[in-house]
Design a protein around this motif. Sequence first.
Motif, PDB file in Angstrom:
ATOM      1  N   LEU A  16       0.851  -1.185   0.000  1.00  0.00           N
ATOM      2  CA  LEU A  16       0.000   0.000   0.000  1.00  0.00           C
ATOM      3  C   LEU A  16       0.885   1.232   0.000  1.00  0.00           C
ATOM      4  CD1 LEU A  16      -2.124  -1.464   2.804  1.00  0.00           C
ATOM      5  CD2 LEU A  16      -3.284  -0.571   0.789  1.00  0.00           C
ATOM      6  N   ILE A  17       0.485   2.255  -0.748  1.00  0.00           N
ATOM      7  CA  ILE A  17       1.236   3.508  -0.778  1.00  0.00           C
ATOM      8  C   ILE A  17       0.316   4.634  -0.343  1.00  0.00           C
ATOM      9  CG2 ILE A  17       2.618   5.089  -2.165  1.00  0.00           C
ATOM     10  CD1 ILE A  17       3.238   2.751  -4.028  1.00  0.00           C
ATOM     11  N   LEU A  18       0.713   5.319   0.739  1.00  0.00           N
ATOM     12  CA  LEU A  18      -0.066   6.423   1.285  1.00  0.00           C
ATOM     13  C   LEU A  18       0.641   7.742   0.998  1.00  0.00           C
ATOM     14  CD1 LEU A  18      -0.763   4.971   4.866  1.00  0.00           C
ATOM     15  CD2 LEU A  18      -1.891   4.386   2.710  1.00  0.00           C
ATOM     16  N   SER A  19      -0.133   8.805   0.870  1.00  0.00           N
ATOM     17  CA  SER A  19       0.423  10.152   0.724  1.00  0.00           C
ATOM     18  C   SER A  19      -0.059  10.986   1.898  1.00  0.00           C
ATOM     19  CB  SER A  19      -0.039  10.786  -0.598  1.00  0.00           C
ATOM     20  OG  SER A  19       0.424  12.123  -0.692  1.00  0.00           O
ATOM     21  N   MET A  20       0.888  11.712   2.535  1.00  0.00           N
ATOM     22  CA  MET A  20       0.512  12.510   3.702  1.00  0.00           C
ATOM     23  C   MET A  20       1.587  13.551   3.986  1.00  0.00           C
ATOM     24  SD  MET A  20       1.330   9.803   6.778  1.00  0.00           S
ATOM     25  CE  MET A  20       0.373   8.514   5.955  1.00  0.00           C
ATOM     26  N   VAL A  47      -4.372   0.963  12.783  1.00  0.00           N
ATOM     27  CA  VAL A  47      -5.493   0.852  11.848  1.00  0.00           C
ATOM     28  C   VAL A  47      -5.402  -0.454  11.063  1.00  0.00           C
ATOM     29  CG1 VAL A  47      -6.585   1.856   9.812  1.00  0.00           C
ATOM     30  CG2 VAL A  47      -5.768   3.343  11.656  1.00  0.00           C
ATOM     31  N   ILE A  48      -4.213  -0.757  10.584  1.00  0.00           N
ATOM     32  CA  ILE A  48      -4.029  -1.972   9.784  1.00  0.00           C
ATOM     33  C   ILE A  48      -4.259  -3.219  10.623  1.00  0.00           C
ATOM     34  CG2 ILE A  48      -2.273  -3.355   8.574  1.00  0.00           C
ATOM     35  CD1 ILE A  48      -1.236  -0.739   7.379  1.00  0.00           C
ATOM     36  N   GLU A  49      -3.799  -3.209  11.865  1.00  0.00           N
ATOM     37  CA  GLU A  49      -3.978  -4.367  12.741  1.00  0.00           C
ATOM     38  C   GLU A  49      -5.438  -4.577  13.120  1.00  0.00           C
ATOM     39  OE1 GLU A  49      -1.249  -3.854  15.948  1.00  0.00           O
ATOM     40  OE2 GLU A  49       0.522  -4.169  14.673  1.00  0.00           O
ATOM     41  N   SER A  50      -6.252  -3.524  13.008  1.00  0.00           N
ATOM     42  CA  SER A  50      -7.683  -3.688  13.274  1.00  0.00           C
ATOM     43  C   SER A  50      -8.340  -4.567  12.212  1.00  0.00           C
ATOM     44  CB  SER A  50      -8.377  -2.318  13.317  1.00  0.00           C
ATOM     45  OG  SER A  50      -8.469  -1.742  12.030  1.00  0.00           O
ATOM     46  N   GLU A  51      -7.652  -4.748  11.077  1.00  0.00           N
ATOM     47  CA  GLU A  51      -8.124  -5.640  10.025  1.00  0.00           C
ATOM     48  C   GLU A  51      -7.382  -6.973  10.056  1.00  0.00           C
ATOM     49  OE1 GLU A  51     -10.577  -5.371   7.927  1.00  0.00           O
ATOM     50  OE2 GLU A  51     -11.199  -3.381   8.628  1.00  0.00           O
ATOM     51  N   ASN A  52      -6.817  -7.299  11.223  1.00  0.00           N
ATOM     52  CA  ASN A  52      -6.098  -8.569  11.422  1.00  0.00           C
ATOM     53  C   ASN A  52      -4.926  -8.732  10.447  1.00  0.00           C
ATOM     54  OD1 ASN A  52      -7.829  -9.539  13.537  1.00  0.00           O
ATOM     55  ND2 ASN A  52      -9.368  -9.979  11.965  1.00  0.00           N
ATOM     56  N   ALA A  53      -4.258  -7.630  10.157  1.00  0.00           N
ATOM     57  CA  ALA A  53      -3.074  -7.655   9.296  1.00  0.00           C
ATOM     58  C   ALA A  53      -1.926  -6.991  10.042  1.00  0.00           C
ATOM     59  CB  ALA A  53      -3.346  -6.932   7.981  1.00  0.00           C
ATOM     60  N   LYS A  54      -0.707  -7.244   9.591  1.00  0.00           N
ATOM     61  CA  LYS A  54       0.467  -6.650  10.218  1.00  0.00           C
ATOM     62  C   LYS A  54       1.366  -6.028   9.149  1.00  0.00           C
ATOM     63  CE  LYS A  54       0.682  -9.609  14.315  1.00  0.00           C
ATOM     64  NZ  LYS A  54       0.237  -8.505  15.190  1.00  0.00           N
ATOM     65  N   ILE A  55       2.065  -4.958   9.537  1.00  0.00           N
ATOM     66  CA  ILE A  55       3.043  -4.326   8.651  1.00  0.00           C
ATOM     67  C   ILE A  55       4.354  -5.104   8.746  1.00  0.00           C
ATOM     68  CG2 ILE A  55       4.405  -2.250   8.215  1.00  0.00           C
ATOM     69  CD1 ILE A  55       2.080  -0.604   9.324  1.00  0.00           C
ATOM     70  N   LEU A  56       4.832  -5.578   7.604  1.00  0.00           N
ATOM     71  CA  LEU A  56       6.099  -6.296   7.572  1.00  0.00           C
ATOM     72  C   LEU A  56       7.277  -5.344   7.400  1.00  0.00           C
ATOM     73  CD1 LEU A  56       5.098  -9.292   5.275  1.00  0.00           C
ATOM     74  CD2 LEU A  56       5.265  -9.266   7.765  1.00  0.00           C
ATOM     75  N   SER A  57       7.081  -4.310   6.586  1.00  0.00           N
ATOM     76  CA  SER A  57       8.126  -3.317   6.344  1.00  0.00           C
ATOM     77  C   SER A  57       7.482  -2.009   5.927  1.00  0.00           C
ATOM     78  CB  SER A  57       9.097  -3.773   5.242  1.00  0.00           C
ATOM     79  OG  SER A  57       9.875  -4.868   5.663  1.00  0.00           O
ATOM     80  N   SER A  58       8.219  -0.920   6.143  1.00  0.00           N
ATOM     81  CA  SER A  58       7.740   0.388   5.695  1.00  0.00           C
ATOM     82  C   SER A  58       8.882   1.161   5.069  1.00  0.00           C
ATOM     83  CB  SER A  58       7.145   1.181   6.864  1.00  0.00           C
ATOM     84  OG  SER A  58       8.132   1.461   7.823  1.00  0.00           O
ATOM     85  N   ILE A  76       4.981  13.366   1.872  1.00  0.00           N
ATOM     86  CA  ILE A  76       5.785  12.158   1.741  1.00  0.00           C
ATOM     87  C   ILE A  76       4.907  11.012   1.260  1.00  0.00           C
ATOM     88  CG2 ILE A  76       7.444  12.798   3.519  1.00  0.00           C
ATOM     89  CD1 ILE A  76       5.901  10.889   5.432  1.00  0.00           C
ATOM     90  N   LYS A  77       5.552  10.010   0.703  1.00  0.00           N
ATOM     91  CA  LYS A  77       4.863   8.762   0.375  1.00  0.00           C
ATOM     92  C   LYS A  77       5.320   7.693   1.359  1.00  0.00           C
ATOM     93  CE  LYS A  77       5.930   8.139  -3.938  1.00  0.00           C
ATOM     94  NZ  LYS A  77       5.897   7.523  -5.297  1.00  0.00           N
ATOM     95  N   VAL A  78       4.367   6.997   1.920  1.00  0.00           N
ATOM     96  CA  VAL A  78       4.666   5.920   2.866  1.00  0.00           C
ATOM     97  C   VAL A  78       4.282   4.603   2.192  1.00  0.00           C
ATOM     98  CG1 VAL A  78       4.237   4.961   5.145  1.00  0.00           C
ATOM     99  CG2 VAL A  78       4.184   7.444   4.801  1.00  0.00           C
ATOM    100  N   THR A  79       5.283   3.784   1.917  1.00  0.00           N
ATOM    101  CA  THR A  79       5.063   2.491   1.276  1.00  0.00           C
ATOM    102  C   THR A  79       5.083   1.403   2.341  1.00  0.00           C
ATOM    103  OG1 THR A  79       6.151   3.280  -0.738  1.00  0.00           O
ATOM    104  CG2 THR A  79       5.867   0.899  -0.502  1.00  0.00           C
ATOM    105  N   LEU A  80       4.016   0.628   2.388  1.00  0.00           N
ATOM    106  CA  LEU A  80       3.860  -0.392   3.422  1.00  0.00           C
ATOM    107  C   LEU A  80       3.736  -1.777   2.811  1.00  0.00           C
ATOM    108  CD1 LEU A  80       1.089   1.490   5.438  1.00  0.00           C
ATOM    109  CD2 LEU A  80       3.526   1.425   6.016  1.00  0.00           C
ATOM    110  N   LYS A  81       4.498  -2.716   3.312  1.00  0.00           N
ATOM    111  CA  LYS A  81       4.323  -4.125   2.949  1.00  0.00           C
ATOM    112  C   LYS A  81       3.555  -4.779   4.089  1.00  0.00           C
ATOM    113  CE  LYS A  81       5.020  -8.092   0.787  1.00  0.00           C
ATOM    114  NZ  LYS A  81       6.346  -8.636   0.488  1.00  0.00           N
TER     115      LYS A  81
END
Length: 221
Positions: free
Chosen positions: A130-134, A147-158, A170-175
Amino acid sequence: MQAYEFINNMIPPLKFTDKVKMALSWMEEIRTNVLPVVHEGQFRGLVTDEQIYNLNNPDLTIQEVEMESEACFVYKDKHIYDVLRVASEFQSNMVAVIDREGVYHGVITLEDAISAFADTLSIQSQGGVLILSMYMTDYSLYEIARVIESENAKILSSFISNDPLDDSKIKVTLKVDKSELRHIKATLERFGYKVIDHYQEEPSTSGEHDRLGNLLRFLDI
């Protein structure tokens, strides 16, 4: 994943006394367009085939060639991230490795650095990107993870990079560890995050091409 672990011992350094025609011969043999230059054990810069061709004199010595990228190096105890950063900064396919006393130890090619990075668990693991802009002031990995963990998922890398379309953002890229991103994307947007792109990975067969593709998507290259 320190830099010295990925030194490519197949790439020889040039000396000041070497002829440029020999440099071209080495470049052709190992299929590169750049070689490091070392004098008295110290890294002095990089020489490219374009520089040598422009001189149009095969009998010149390397000392007579103006060195490029004298600061294109990392210390041997630096992380592989720093190799990628320096390679990008100097737009070079090769980064020298030195110790804290300035002694030359070898070089790492961009290909080797990418392969090393691609071999990390977070890149090889199946999931989505996922790529976020903020604005930087709005960035909080803790809040995004919540927020992501509320969907039973985890961030592996950012990964954070400048937004080329807006210097103030900035762009935040999340795996993440989920391939299905629809619900995660919707939840992020519900919490006010702007998702500008996403990639849902399919189970892959293995191979260098797949790992490289995953890495480039992660870095958003």
